[in-house]
Design an enzyme around this catalytic site. Structure first.
Site, PDB file in Angstrom:
ATOM      1  N   SER A 675       0.814  -1.219   0.000  1.00  0.00           N
ATOM      2  CA  SER A 675       0.000   0.000   0.000  1.00  0.00           C
ATOM      3  C   SER A 675       0.844   1.264   0.000  1.00  0.00           C
ATOM      4  O   SER A 675       0.324   2.354  -0.235  1.00  0.00           O
ATOM      5  CB  SER A 675      -0.945   0.003   1.205  1.00  0.00           C
ATOM      6  OG  SER A 675      -0.221   0.076   2.416  1.00  0.00           O
ATOM      7  N   LYS A 718      -5.739   5.038   8.132  1.00  0.00           N
ATOM      8  CA  LYS A 718      -4.554   5.743   7.626  1.00  0.00           C
ATOM      9  C   LYS A 718      -4.802   7.246   7.561  1.00  0.00           C
ATOM     10  O   LYS A 718      -3.948   8.055   7.963  1.00  0.00           O
ATOM     11  CB  LYS A 718      -4.184   5.189   6.258  1.00  0.00           C
ATOM     12  CG  LYS A 718      -3.653   3.765   6.301  1.00  0.00           C
ATOM     13  CD  LYS A 718      -3.414   3.212   4.905  1.00  0.00           C
ATOM     14  CE  LYS A 718      -2.857   1.785   4.972  1.00  0.00           C
ATOM     15  NZ  LYS A 718      -2.669   1.185   3.642  1.00  0.00           N
TER      16      LYS A 718
END
Length: 828
Positions: A675, A718
């Protein structure tokens, strides 16, 4: 090209509570079946198929994560099926009178097993009373006296015959402690004293001794008949006793024969019981205590003691040795059952599954019999369904192998683990196996299911039906209404306060957050229930009659507070400068990447500084994490993709003369996942081009070789992780996060983040390509190639292309210079 940033309504998929037709959950009906709300059509249909299939091997494995309603749906389906099935048979174990180590199994229609056990107990007690009465009767006493008198008469006649023969020779028969002896008589008929006998002349004594020897020989022939008479008299008494006993107990046993006569095995057992009582009459009457008789002359005493034992049978204890052998061990009692049984075995040990034989201590030794046979859950579930936890079965020694063996054979065989693995040589019971007809449902994780399917060839033969449970369901108006009814169902089950529609809406929103998707809802009923219980608690603390939206919010916040000590510590260290994260300004070759840390069931986002350095080389992109063995295979794959992207876009017709290094700064643990590959690429392009990157922006998303930004997991955590850093350092209005466009539908951000987005103090940018990200991060145009593949020089791509071209030319010149230098040296 200016990219559109997301509005507050796009970063949080709120539930429109105005569309609810109720004010509180008191106004709606609960669900009749849990499957209505959980939207598990694949699992439900698989369960229906598995339960309806009668052929062997079609047992069910319900696979799915914990909390998805596996147990509830399985139990609900099994209960529904059980109501349509007949009540299964009762099972009993009884003594095998021919071989007591192999007890016999008897099957009865439901309810008759207990009736038979009670009838046998009453019959034994009545039989002892009837026998006592029969042996005390005048008729029996007269017949017994007659037999005994016959023996006395024979014995007396024998003594008289011997005595007469002795008297004819001037001798008398004398009884001594050592037996029978002969003594000479005097003229007056009295027995001669020993001293007088010793004073006789020797020839006279020899004459007397000869007569004694003659009489002894003749008496011996007579007395030799006494044992035979004793045998005959015992047999006559035995026949008399059997006749009387049979007359006493036959009506009682015939009554049971008439009641259970249709069952041939029961009739055969009753015949064996009758014969055993007659063959062990004294034990039966005396409770197992044997009478003692002594010597050849004690026959009458022995017979009298035996009869006295018959008449003293006052023991009515069914656990006495004499009567215990006739008891019935009711193994499975379905007398109170409605439909087929559904059993959940919480502790599936080997013994709890297939049963066991217990032992008891007696006189310092361990003994056992058929009464100590105990059933397992397979016995109790026979004719119905058995639900097991796969992990528990697999972690219990011998349980999995025992279950497979039983299912394959179709019989329940009770034996200990020591016997199963040939570790025990002691003689023990071997009960007759019982026929098995059961539907087994094992519940476990997908990991366990696929491991068993891959490594255990017997698993696929025995569990042919997989019921796959999903962790999420579609979110629309219908499913939200159904979710409200699910909440009502849980309220009724857990006895909670009613939920206001705002609380229901907040529960739905939190459910979407749990699965990380604004268009989906969680099917983890356990987590939903736990949150509702906590919200009910806070409603009580706040003095609310119903649970409101603020109570649910408080429950969510406090649940996070209980688990976020480490997250808070990391944020504090970033604020103090211990962990270096910039949220303002620009830097070249440096970017804020985002990662997720998982602590049990709590996840949170953490920003990471990613840096890149470049130099002339041979097209290598060095992943320092991988070199230090801190990077996982997926992370390494993401870095390798960067080399492919750089070569294809910027060096298709020339060597990629670059050596670059990438690293997660201040990272001291393992890193896995791809990611951060887009962030690593942006840092690398910044280092190559020299274009600085805005530190007020963070990036998440993976990238492919064509420069497309791909979706990642944990997008909410996040974003919130970087927002917390910016919020602590001060929001400037220029900060934000770049996310893959494909992740927009997953956004369910925290309320404070949503408020900051609404106030334009924090921004979320969806990007589709690397070029989109370059423009946002650098403020420069990414640039588009012309027909020759060249980018404008004042664009980021043009700067990268120019730098790589210069590196390639320098590498070429360097290589030529090395070759010329080598040739000159060779000429010398």
């Amino acid at each position: 090209m200016a990219l559109q940033r997301l509005g507050a309504e796009e970063v949080y998929h709120a539930c429109d509570i105005e569309k609810f037709s109720f004010n509180t959950t008191a106004d709606i009906e609960p669900l009749e079946e849990l499957s209505e709300a959980l939207a598990q059509p694949r699992a439900v249909e698989s369960l229906k198929f598995g339960t309806g299939m009668k052929k062997p091997g079609f047992n069910i494995f319900a696979l799915g994560p914990p909390g998805t309603g596996r147990h509830s749906l399985v139990r609900q389906t099994m209960d529904k099926r059980a109501r349509q099935l007949p009540v299964p048979s009762d099972w009993c174990y009884v003594n095998n009178f021919e071989d007591s180590s192999s007890p016999r199994a008897l099957s009865f229609p439901a309810g008759q097993g207990r009736s038979f056990a009670d009838d046998m107990k009453n019959m034994i007690l009545e039989a002892r009373n009837a026998l006592k009465a029969s042996f005390e009767s005048e008729e029996y006493q007269n017949r017994l006296q007659s037999v005994q008198q016959e023996f006395k008469d024979q014995q007396q006649k024998a003594f008289e015959e011997v005595n007469n023969k002795a008297q004819e020779r001037g001798l008398s028969l004398v009884r001594t402690p050592n037996g029978i002896a002969f003594a000479p008589l005097k003229e007056d008929g009295e027995v001669m004293p020993p001293d007088e006998y010793q004073s006789l002349p020797e020839d006279k004594r020899k004459e007397i001794e000869k007569k004694i020897e003659e009489v002894q020989e003749e008496s011996q022939k007579v007395f030799q008949k006494i044992p035979q008479w004793q045998k005959e008299i015992r047999q006559k008494i035995q026949d008399l006793n059997n006749e009387v006993a049979r007359y006493a107990i036959s009506p009682l046993i015939d009554e049971l024969r008439n009641k259970y006569g249709e069952n041939q095995e029961v009739s055969a057992h009753l015949d064996s019981v009758e014969n055993d009582i007659l063959n062990n009459l004294q034990n039966f009457m005396t409770g197992g205590q044997q009478g003692q008789g002594g010597g050849a002359g004690g026959a009458m005493a022995q017979l009298q003691q035996q009869q006295q034992g018959y008449l003293s049978g006052e023991d009515t204890d069914m656990d006495s040795p004499a009567t215990r052998r006739y008891k019935v061990n009711l193994l499975v009692d379905n007398s109170g059952q409605e439909g087929a049984p559904v059993i959940y075995e919480d502790n599936p040990t080997y013994a709890n599954l297939v049963g066991k034989v217990e032992h008891m201590s007696q006189m310092g030794a361990l003994i056992t019999d058929f009464n100590l046979i105990k059933p397992g859950s397979l016995h109790r579930a026979n004719g119905g369904s058995l639900i097991l936890d796969a992990r528990k079965v697999l972690t219990q020694p011998g349980a999995w192998e025992g279950l497979k063996r039983t299912l394959k054979s179709g019989h329940i065989k009770i034996e200990s683990l020591a016997e199963m693995f040939s570790l025990l040589s002691t003689v023990t019971l071997e009960p007759e196996p019982i026929d098995l007809d059961v539907k087994v449902v094992m519940i476990g994780s997908p990991f366990i299911y696929y491991i068993l399917q891959h490594y255990d060839p017997e698993f696929s033969e025995l569990f042919k039906v997989a019921a796959d449970f999903d962790v999420q369901m579609h979110r629309d108006e219908d499913s939200q209404d159904m979710y409200a009814r699910l909440i009502k169902t849980i309220i009724d089950r857990e006895n909670l306060r009613h939920f206001h529609r705002e609380a229901v809406g907040r529960m739905i929103e939190h459910s979407s957050r749990e699965v990380g998707d604004g268009q989906r809802l969680s099917t983890r009923v356990k987590e939903i229930t736990d949150l509702m219980i906590e919200a009910d608690y806070w409603a009580g603390q706040n003095g609310n009659q119903d649970v409101g939206g603020q109570d649910v919010e408080k429950a969510v916040e406090f649940r996070t507070y209980r688990s976020d000590r480490l997250r808070q510590r990391i944020q504090e260290e970033i604020e103090r400068g211990t962990l270096m994260i910039d949220s303002e300004g620009t830097e070249t070759g440096q970017i804020n990447g985002l990662s997720v840390l998982s602590l049990g069931d709590f996840m949170f986002g953490r920003p990471n500084r990613i840096t890149a350095l470049t130099q002339m080389g041979k097209g290598e992109v060095i992943d320092i994490e991988r070199e230090a063995k801190l990077g996982g295979p997926l992370h390494s794959k993401g870095v390798l993709i960067l080399s492919g992207f750089l070569g294809a876009r910027y060096a298709a017709d020339r060597p990629l003369s670059l050596k670059a290094s990438l690293v997660f700064e201040q990272s001291y643990g393992g890193i896995e996942g791809d990611s951060a590959s887009s962030a690593e690429l942006f840092a690398l392009l910044s280092a190559i081009s020299g274009a600085p990157v805005k530190q007020g922006l963070a990036v998440t998303g993976s990238v492919n070789q064509f420069g497309q930004i791909q979706a990642i997991g944990g997008v909410n955590e996040k974003i919130e992780g970087f927002f917390d850093v910016c919020s602590r350092k001060g929001l400037t209005g220029d900060q934000g996060v770049l996310i893959p466009e494909a992740n927009v539908k997953h956004l369910m951000l925290r309320k404070d983040v949503v408020d900051a987005v609404a106030d334009e103090k924090f921004h979320i940018y969806p990007i589709k390509t690397v070029d989109d990200g370059l423009e946002l991060l650098t403020g420069l145009s990414a640039g588009k190639p012309d027909e020759n593949g060249n980018y404008p020089e004042d664009t980021v791509n043009g700067m990268v292309q120019k730098k790589l071209a210069a590196m390639a030319e320098n590498m070429r010149q360097f290589s030529q210079g090395s070759e010329q230098g080598g040739q000159s040296e060779s000429g010398k």
